[in-house]
Write a protein that holds these residues in place. Structure first.
Motif, PDB file in Angstrom:
ATOM      1  N   THR A 134       0.818  -1.217   0.000  1.00 59.03           N
ATOM      2  CA  THR A 134       0.000   0.000   0.000  1.00 59.03           C
ATOM      3  C   THR A 134       0.849   1.263   0.000  1.00 59.03           C
ATOM      4  OG1 THR A 134      -0.115  -0.123   2.413  1.00 59.03           O
ATOM      5  CG2 THR A 134      -1.924  -1.127   1.156  1.00 59.03           C
ATOM      6  N   MET A 135       2.160   1.121  -0.074  1.00 56.35           N
ATOM      7  CA  MET A 135       3.061   2.271  -0.087  1.00 56.35           C
ATOM      8  C   MET A 135       3.782   2.372  -1.420  1.00 56.35           C
ATOM      9  SD  MET A 135       4.929   2.383   3.625  1.00 56.35           S
ATOM     10  CE  MET A 135       4.026   2.799   5.121  1.00 56.35           C
ATOM     11  N   THR A 136       4.054   3.601  -1.850  1.00 55.67           N
ATOM     12  CA  THR A 136       4.849   3.808  -3.057  1.00 55.67           C
ATOM     13  C   THR A 136       6.295   3.414  -2.795  1.00 55.67           C
ATOM     14  OG1 THR A 136       5.449   6.070  -2.449  1.00 55.67           O
ATOM     15  CG2 THR A 136       3.394   5.766  -3.709  1.00 55.67           C
ATOM     16  N   ALA A 137       7.075   3.357  -3.871  1.00 56.22           N
ATOM     17  CA  ALA A 137       8.499   3.060  -3.722  1.00 56.22           C
ATOM     18  C   ALA A 137       9.158   4.049  -2.762  1.00 56.22           C
ATOM     19  CB  ALA A 137       9.182   3.121  -5.089  1.00 56.22           C
ATOM     20  N   LEU A 138       8.830   5.337  -2.935  1.00 56.01           N
ATOM     21  CA  LEU A 138       9.416   6.367  -2.076  1.00 56.01           C
ATOM     22  C   LEU A 138       9.033   6.147  -0.618  1.00 56.01           C
ATOM     23  CD1 LEU A 138      11.081   8.989  -2.003  1.00 56.01           C
ATOM     24  CD2 LEU A 138       8.933  10.248  -2.278  1.00 56.01           C
ATOM     25  N   GLU A 139       7.781   5.841  -0.372  1.00 59.18           N
ATOM     26  CA  GLU A 139       7.325   5.628   1.009  1.00 59.18           C
ATOM     27  C   GLU A 139       7.941   4.375   1.612  1.00 59.18           C
ATOM     28  OE1 GLU A 139       2.902   7.715   0.593  1.00 59.18           O
ATOM     29  OE2 GLU A 139       3.181   5.605   0.057  1.00 59.18           O
ATOM     30  N   ASN A 140       8.111   3.315   0.806  1.00 54.50           N
ATOM     31  CA  ASN A 140       8.741   2.089   1.302  1.00 54.50           C
ATOM     32  C   ASN A 140      10.161   2.349   1.780  1.00 54.50           C
ATOM     33  OD1 ASN A 140       7.582  -0.845   1.144  1.00 54.50           O
ATOM     34  ND2 ASN A 140       6.587   0.244  -0.545  1.00 54.50           N
ATOM     35  N   VAL A 141      10.886   3.192   1.050  1.00 50.47           N
ATOM     36  CA  VAL A 141      12.278   3.469   1.411  1.00 50.47           C
ATOM     37  C   VAL A 141      12.357   4.486   2.549  1.00 50.47           C
ATOM     38  CG1 VAL A 141      14.500   4.324   0.558  1.00 50.47           C
ATOM     39  CG2 VAL A 141      13.059   2.900  -0.914  1.00 50.47           C
ATOM     40  N   ALA A 142      11.436   5.460   2.559  1.00 52.36           N
ATOM     41  CA  ALA A 142      11.489   6.532   3.556  1.00 52.36           C
ATOM     42  C   ALA A 142      11.013   6.095   4.935  1.00 52.36           C
ATOM     43  CB  ALA A 142      10.653   7.725   3.085  1.00 52.36           C
ATOM     44  N   THR A 143      10.074   5.146   4.986  1.00 54.78           N
ATOM     45  CA  THR A 143       9.471   4.784   6.273  1.00 54.78           C
ATOM     46  C   THR A 143      10.496   4.339   7.319  1.00 54.78           C
ATOM     47  OG1 THR A 143       7.322   4.285   5.296  1.00 54.78           O
ATOM     48  CG2 THR A 143       7.830   3.225   7.398  1.00 54.78           C
ATOM     49  N   PRO A 144      11.403   3.386   7.013  1.00 51.04           N
ATOM     50  CA  PRO A 144      12.387   3.016   8.034  1.00 51.04           C
ATOM     51  C   PRO A 144      13.315   4.169   8.422  1.00 51.04           C
ATOM     52  CG  PRO A 144      12.822   1.857   5.961  1.00 51.04           C
ATOM     53  CD  PRO A 144      11.512   2.527   5.824  1.00 51.04           C
ATOM     54  N   LEU A 145      13.571   5.085   7.492  1.00 48.94           N
ATOM     55  CA  LEU A 145      14.383   6.258   7.815  1.00 48.94           C
ATOM     56  C   LEU A 145      13.646   7.157   8.799  1.00 48.94           C
ATOM     57  CD1 LEU A 145      15.692   7.128   4.229  1.00 48.94           C
ATOM     58  CD2 LEU A 145      17.045   6.187   6.113  1.00 48.94           C
ATOM     59  N   GLU A 146      12.334   7.340   8.566  1.00 50.75           N
ATOM     60  CA  GLU A 146      11.531   8.142   9.489  1.00 50.75           C
ATOM     61  C   GLU A 146      11.504   7.505  10.879  1.00 50.75           C
ATOM     62  OE1 GLU A 146       8.104  10.656   7.443  1.00 50.75           O
ATOM     63  OE2 GLU A 146       7.776   8.506   7.193  1.00 50.75           O
ATOM     64  N   LEU A 147      11.352   6.183  10.914  1.00 56.59           N
ATOM     65  CA  LEU A 147      11.318   5.480  12.194  1.00 56.59           C
ATOM     66  C   LEU A 147      12.639   5.627  12.947  1.00 56.59           C
ATOM     67  CD1 LEU A 147       9.431   2.216  11.150  1.00 56.59           C
ATOM     68  CD2 LEU A 147       8.543   4.094  12.551  1.00 56.59           C
ATOM     69  N   ALA A 148      13.723   5.779  12.185  1.00 54.02           N
ATOM     70  CA  ALA A 148      15.046   5.950  12.798  1.00 54.02           C
ATOM     71  C   ALA A 148      15.316   7.405  13.163  1.00 54.02           C
ATOM     72  CB  ALA A 148      16.126   5.438  11.851  1.00 54.02           C
ATOM     73  N   GLY A 149      14.338   8.306  12.885  1.00 54.58           N
ATOM     74  CA  GLY A 149      14.485   9.694  13.271  1.00 54.58           C
ATOM     75  C   GLY A 149      15.273  10.552  12.295  1.00 54.58           C
ATOM     76  N   VAL A 150      15.412  10.083  11.049  1.00 54.58           N
ATOM     77  CA  VAL A 150      16.134  10.869  10.038  1.00 54.58           C
ATOM     78  C   VAL A 150      15.263  12.052   9.622  1.00 54.58           C
ATOM     79  CG1 VAL A 150      17.126  10.818   7.708  1.00 54.58           C
ATOM     80  CG2 VAL A 150      17.422   8.856   9.233  1.00 54.58           C
ATOM     81  N   SER A 151      15.788  13.263   9.715  1.00 53.02           N
ATOM     82  CA  SER A 151      14.987  14.464   9.486  1.00 53.02           C
ATOM     83  C   SER A 151      14.601  14.656   8.022  1.00 53.02           C
ATOM     84  CB  SER A 151      15.732  15.705   9.990  1.00 53.02           C
ATOM     85  OG  SER A 151      16.973  15.838   9.335  1.00 53.02           O
ATOM     86  N   ASN A 152      15.514  14.286   7.114  1.00 55.81           N
ATOM     87  CA  ASN A 152      15.230  14.451   5.682  1.00 55.81           C
ATOM     88  C   ASN A 152      14.993  13.091   5.025  1.00 55.81           C
ATOM     89  OD1 ASN A 152      17.874  13.579   5.939  1.00 55.81           O
ATOM     90  ND2 ASN A 152      18.595  14.662   4.121  1.00 55.81           N
ATOM     91  N   ALA A 153      14.132  12.291   5.652  1.00 55.85           N
ATOM     92  CA  ALA A 153      13.927  10.898   5.236  1.00 55.85           C
ATOM     93  C   ALA A 153      13.525  10.783   3.769  1.00 55.85           C
ATOM     94  CB  ALA A 153      12.877  10.237   6.122  1.00 55.85           C
ATOM     95  N   PHE A 154      12.607  11.641   3.308  1.00 54.95           N
ATOM     96  CA  PHE A 154      12.123  11.509   1.932  1.00 54.95           C
ATOM     97  C   PHE A 154      13.177  11.936   0.917  1.00 54.95           C
ATOM     98  CE2 PHE A 154       8.155  10.823   4.040  1.00 54.95           C
ATOM     99  CZ  PHE A 154       7.425  10.037   3.165  1.00 54.95           C
ATOM    100  N   GLU A 155      13.951  12.949   1.257  1.00 58.02           N
ATOM    101  CA  GLU A 155      15.046  13.357   0.363  1.00 58.02           C
ATOM    102  C   GLU A 155      16.096  12.256   0.259  1.00 58.02           C
ATOM    103  OE1 GLU A 155      13.750  15.155   2.750  1.00 58.02           O
ATOM    104  OE2 GLU A 155      13.262  17.156   1.997  1.00 58.02           O
ATOM    105  N   GLN A 156      16.420  11.650   1.407  1.00 57.54           N
ATOM    106  CA  GLN A 156      17.406  10.570   1.421  1.00 57.54           C
ATOM    107  C   GLN A 156      16.883   9.346   0.665  1.00 57.54           C
ATOM    108  OE1 GLN A 156      19.407  10.577   5.203  1.00 57.54           O
ATOM    109  NE2 GLN A 156      20.020   8.434   4.997  1.00 57.54           N
TER     110      GLN A 156
END
Length: 222
Positions: A101-123
């Motif tokens: 149910t997540m896009t490619a971008l969301e699949n990659v960004a979600t674990p970064l967000e959970l790890a507290g990365v501030s620019n998760a979507f850019e990364q």
């Protein structure tokens, strides 16, 4: 002397089966040093994937000790293991394990967000671009080929630039040409930030690309 990334001593894994306990790993001892690339090889049922899961803290050893980056995984509970893996380990599975149910971008960004990365979507976007999927970031897994889905999984594993990359038959569900492309990308990502890579493979051509191969048979290092 290069510091060891993994130190396994007399590791055993016993699982419950219908006919009683099954010995999966039978006293495995090995070391993997920083920056090394190691292939785990052997016939089906030899314990390769189980060993990789133990090294990643996804399966708890029933005996012996498992040290990763100097930390004893054998004494951690599931929450502590999850916290330890965040940002330190990237894991690529044979069957992708993307969230449908997540896009490619969301699949990659979600674990970064959970790890507290501030620019998760850019990364995440940068990681997807690095594997050639800049034009597919808003697509869902069902809209992508198997090779593209594995690229997303690879981007997700590598986006945090982990010290350790683990890959369990990452080309097992792909045709040979696509599989070769995925492995080239995996080695490129490893090289770009000096990760230690441990992978499970049946492919002799892939094993020879690694610094060394560790062969398993009947749950033991052969």
């Amino acid at each position: 002397m290069t510091d060891p990334v993994f130190q396994l001593q007399d590791v055993t894994l016993k699982l419950k089966g219908n006919a009683g306990p099954i010995d999966i790993l039978r006293g495995v001892s090995l070391e993997v040093t920083k920056g090394e690339t190691v292939a785990l090889t052997g016939p089906s049922g030899s314990g390769k994937s189980s060993l990789l899961m133990v090294m990643g803290g996804l399966e708890q050893a029933t005996g012996g000790s498992v040290l990763a980056l100097g930390q004893n995984l054998s004494t951690m509970n599931e929450d502590a293991l999850s916290r330890f893996r965040q940002g330190r380990m990237g894991i690529v599975f044979q069957s992708f394990h993307l969230i449908p149910t997540m896009t490619a971008l969301e699949n990659v960004a979600t674990p970064l967000e959970l790890a507290g990365v501030s620019n998760a979507f850019e990364q995440a976007e940068a990681a997807l671009s690095a594997v050639g999927l800049a034009a597919r970031i808003n697509h869902y897994p069902t809209q992508m080929s198997g090779g593209e889905q594995q690229r997303v999984a690879l981007a997700r594993a590598c986006a945090p630039r982990p010290a350790i990359l683990l890959a369990d038959e990452p080309t097992g569900n792909l045709d040979s040409v696509t599989g070769a492309t995925i492995m080239d990308l995996l080695f490129e990502m490893r090289d770009s930030y000096g990760a230690t890579l441990v992978l499970v493979t049946h492919d002799p051509a892939l094993a020879v690309r690694c610094d060394r191969a560790i062969s398993l048979a009947d749950g033991r290092v052969a």
